[in-house]
Enzyme design. Structure first.
Site, PDB file in Angstrom:
ATOM      1  N   HIS A 191       0.103  -1.175  -0.148  1.00 31.72           N
ATOM      2  CA  HIS A 191      -0.163   0.166  -0.138  1.00 31.72           C
ATOM      3  C   HIS A 191       0.614   1.026   0.205  1.00 31.72           C
ATOM      4  CE1 HIS A 191      -4.036  -1.500   1.047  1.00 31.72           C
ATOM      5  NE2 HIS A 191      -3.555  -2.731   1.298  1.00 31.72           N
ATOM      6  N   GLU A 222       3.204  -0.071   3.815  1.00 32.21           N
ATOM      7  CA  GLU A 222       3.275   0.788   4.043  1.00 32.21           C
ATOM      8  C   GLU A 222       4.219   2.012   2.782  1.00 32.21           C
ATOM      9  OE1 GLU A 222      -0.082   2.200   3.859  1.00 32.21           O
ATOM     10  OE2 GLU A 222      -1.206   1.199   4.330  1.00 32.21           O
TER      11      GLU A 222
HETATM   12 CA   LIG Z   1      -3.803   2.284   1.700  1.00 31.28          CA
END
Ligand SMILES: [Ca+2]
Ligand SMILES: [Ca+2]
Ligand SMILES: [Ca+2]
Ligand SMILES: [Ca+2]
Lengths: 380, 380, 380, 380
Positions: free
Chosen positions: D260, D336
């Site tokens: 992500h 992330e």
């Molecule tokens: Ca995300």
């Protein structure tokens, strides 16, 4: 067109005995300049396209490291870009290469060569980085430039030295340096960026330019084995060591890496400095930590196979890494790469080669950084 | 680090007089091997980053072609890939280069060099084409391989010969051949495909390997000017011509192109065979047709400037293109490229260079094809 | 994994009838947006690695140009970079492709596609040249940018217009433009440099962005055949022509080239303007000169095969090149490239393709320059 | 030419409010398809070369993650290859980009885009590796192919899953996958070779093709936030999750990585599964070991900054990594990457970008291998 063997090019080395027909090509290794070492070969074969060739190196048994021929396969190339392994046998005396070239012209070598032209191009490319300064240390015996790259801020607290190819036939050593430099100068590489925040690197990609161009295995133009010259190098016969040794005394050293190739062992490994008088537990711990970091960074590096600790006991300070380890009390290692292959992960097509050496050079940045991190904490 | 001038590399050539400071670097051209020609230079300067350097070639006025210095600008490079022109002046005696290098290491040369390593790579790359056969013609004086590419079907009716770099300092000649070969071996190039339907090409990219590596302007290792050896070449002093001359008599020839560089004229042009005894109107028409086709194919080629027809009147058959034109009654041309620039379309940054030479080599395929088309009709 | 046919990507176009097994894949061409034309196809096949596939396009006989299937072979690719021809048969109704893909995923198309992403990259790359200005002419029906490159000095006396891909399925037209632009913006290309001394070029690489992305053969998003809209283009249904026509009236035109593909003829050829009322002998001479220059520049271009002169007699001014030829009294040509191959120099592996189209685009600079040279003389 | 803003291309997204002059360009973010999320933008500006442009995104304060604008700088590119950061300010309501483009056409985006064409090329390139199988999992809502790469021997004991770009605006996730795949398929990469001796990898480079092409931040074509669909995915509105979830239950999983981007935090970090009921100490140790290995492998990865453990406490099993961690009791992480930069090693020119993401993907192979090594010992 009849068969022709030639070697008048950068690093070319062979003696032709007879070339009666493709199945009976007889050759001899030739000695290093002014020395008795011999093992490196690099030659071109013309006129044998689609012929089943048998190339016999008759005096292989008299080579410097006959064990280097056990399990060894020669490398070949049509374009000197792509190198591949070919069938090779050793009967204790003669090394026999069997190969059917698919082109009119084919090259055979002991290992993927790294030319002087490529060396100059590497310097030229690196020089564009704002992080790099090229420094000339002096002239080789033949009068070539002995160059060093200074990478990063010379005021940095930690000094890392990397030298390669004291033994010129160990071309994998310069392939490793090329991989290390490309990674080090890549602005998107986070390990490189961290290293350059902490240290300056002094890198000599080729300690032995003359031997490299002449196609020697171990000596410079004067016949000197540079890695036995660190106690008393001379301007006449080992200026290459003379200049580098002086420079290292000028800069200091917190980590020293001397890159080599090993003719016999099919592994990547290091030889450390633990045999040195006065080697402390702290030094041992640091050396071990470096080695463990390297193991984590690359499965091509290992610790199971290597030299016995006593290999160089006598006159050990003649060797670069021992000399430096002794004088600077820093982690100081000889890194050995294989001529053959990494037996842990053999590659049938290329064996160990320039590309894999370069990747090992890139991976080596990781233990270097972790060494710098530990050392930084220590010195605070 | 103090200033250093060095030239111990492929094609390197200079003599150092003094290097007291960047503004007073004094140099001399050095003579060709065993000969009195001199004009080529190629050297490396270290230690002068960001310094306003003045490099004076003191004996420039005694060079073989002093007119070559009129309007001439030297080439420089940091990485030996990108070459650019630098400020150069000639006062009738001394050639003065003024340049402030922006890197620690910079190279200066008479023209963009073409190394022996690149030569071997060109052969290696070309050899992969199924259209190409590499043939060894014999050894040079120093013992290097004299190679020829045979391109296409040797049974083809028409034979095209292209030789280059009899004068080794004319490196643009080999750049042209590289461009021609790359185009010729590109399977999507329609001109190349048509040519190979009609003819076989015999291409010698470098007639003078030894002189090239030694950094000579005009001679081979024995001091011979190869383009004066075509009447009576010898195995001892001009084997390069000896072998090629024999081969051409073996194959025959329908079109001969000998690629050179001219030190003085800032143009691309050809010298033809119209001064030969027995040169027919038919031959004149063919030669003119080739030249006109070339003009159409490349605005870098022109006919306004060139040699007077009588330039080589005496002993004219010593020259390659005259000799071949005379013996084979075919179109036979010497193509001259400039060292300086094409004054019709000057480029301030690079002048005339390797890339533009290569493009001219690609364009030359068009007059070759049109010559073959005309010749085909004629011979039917 | 079972067989899957998909086409939801740039230029994708097919209808799936049934995919019971690899040997029975039944498909249909689908119509252009809001129109009855159909011939373009481009789809992906998954799940048939190493299976002998038979793909039948059932409604091929109802395509716009059924003669296009005679002697036609479809193109295929695994990576959408390398395209190659595959076995294809046409029985007058069904087009049958037989192929055993060696990968899990394979693409089939009518011709090597040229995507909108590549179009934008071409503009981005060209824009870096100081010679280039990118101009937006307006929006397409779907709202895409209709862009033009202005190359050279707009004050130049001669104006050259090149437009391509009015018929979006004729992707070879944009490949040609890419080749032409790469040559034109190469500073070492002497033809390009001469052209830019004499003329400004207005180039529209893709006249029909919407149709291209939608996978149409001949129409834009509104169903308009743009090459029939030049008399009365409308902002609603043919804004692409509306904007370009206005612009050309603004700039003037001395040479107009409209690049197309022809489904039937396996040759490169031009259709001229000789059927226009008032077409003069002078115009005929100029047109012929252009064509002859083109023949000399590329053996892939020829004059033997082409359209009969009366092909477009009625309403001929609806066509771009006729409209422009009529209004500007300049040489105005439609250049047609083959979908199949150049039958004069067939290539079994790739047929006619993007690379060969690009080379034709490069070669086209030569007749353009020679046209400018003649025109210059005339207008003086 | 007047100013024009356009976005009709892959991932294009913006609403134009007014473009009166370069200094007053007013824009709005537009919402994701069928959803209220908004933050992604990508548009082209034409007609403002050398003009000091002020582009105001008026509704930035109403974006999904307004904190994403704090310290954020937009990316720009002329050729969509080289992206660089431009001056950007946020006053709590309006995001203001100030930039003077040096070309006629310039693109601005929230982050360096990764197009569907590039996605297909990545698949095509990877497919050539004998280690790779491409599998189609089904259709997206819009009808695109949802593809998975299966890398290595499916009979391998350990199964590693990597999925990316559930949130389509997080294009750095697919850049990471590209870097990981290139390293994984490099036969000279020793970490890759070791991994493929131990495990099979299932890689979905783009979980949300429709959202990617549409230019959404977080949803698919149906408006579903895929990373909230793992409990009860539906064929109608979240088929992308439906198919992948089924497949993972079919194959099993020993390590799961969901890639992500985070709008707010300028760091690379992972969110683990420690909040799951029944999460054991053994699992905690394994997760920590992975994280520590990753820290060693890349200084771009860190553990100091990240999400609080309770961030997703409610309904946590709707998230991919939590769902998989819970069901397979394996190490399961959300990785992330930043939209802004890595604040530990900021780069003024490019910030965090595709290249750095790719390098992180390559570095990630090291913790993967070490996880496999540990897991192997455990399961013996
Ligand atoms: Ca995300
Ligand atoms: Ca050694
Ligand atoms: Ca000459
Ligand atoms: Ca057409």
């Amino acid at each position: 067109m009849s068969i022709k063997i030639s070697s008048h090019f950068d690093a070319g080395a062979i003696e032709v005995v007879s070339t009666a027909q493709p199945s009976q090509i007889n050759l001899n290794l030739r000695k290093d300049s002014n020395a008795d070492f011999m093992q490196w070969f690099y030659f071109r074969l013309q006129g044998a396209r689609d012929e089943a060739c048998t190339l016999r190196i008759l005096n292989a048994g008299a080579a410097t490291y006959p064990s280097g021929w056990e399990g060894y396969r020669a490398v070949a190339s049509y374009d000197r870009e792509e190198w591949f392994r070919v069938d090779t046998e050793y009967d204790g005396k003669v090394l026999t290469i069997k190969h059917t070239p698919t082109e009119d012209s084919v090259y055979y070598a002991y290992f993927e060569p790294y030319s002087w032209e490529r060396h100059l191009s590497l310097l030229g490319r690196a020089a564009y980085s704002p992080q790099v300064r090229i420094e000339d240390l002096g002239n080789t015996v033949d009068g070539r430039d002995l160059n060093m790259l200074v990478i990063g801020d010379e005021a940095a607290e930690q000094k890392v030295w990397v030298i390669a190819r004291q033994h010129p036939g160990e071309s994998m050593a310069e392939w490793l340096v090329e991989g290390m430099l490309d990674a080090l100068l890549d602005v998107a590489n986070p390990i490189a960026r961290k290293i350059l925040q902490k240290a300056v690197l002094y890198v000599v990609p080729n300690m032995n330019p003359d031997g490299s161009v002449r196609g020697n295995l171990r000596t410079n133009a004067a016949g000197a084995n540079l890695n036995r010259e660190w106690m008393t190098p001379s301007l006449e016969t080992s200026p290459e060591v003379f200049y580098v040794k002086n420079k290292i005394h000028e800069t200091g050293c917190d980590l020293f890496l001397d890159i080599h190739g090993d003719e016999g062992l099919p592994y990547n490994f290091v030889a450390g400095s633990e045999m040195l008088q006065g080697f402390t537990e702290q030094q041992m711990a640091e050396q071990n930590a470096f080695v463990q970091s390297f193991v984590a960074a690359s499965p091509d590096f290992q610790t199971k196979f290597g030299y016995p600790t006593d290999k160089y006991y006598e006159d050990v300070l003649k060797l670069a890494s021992k000399y430096v380890g002794h004088h600077f009390k820093c982690t100081s290692l000889t890194l050995e790469l294989p001529f053959k292959d990494n037996a842990d992960m053999p590659d049938d097509v290329v064996g160990w080669d320039g590309d894999r050496s370069a990747k090992l050079g890139e991976a080596m940045l990781q233990p270097i950084l972790q060494h710098l991190n530990r050392n930084q904490v220590k010195t605070k």
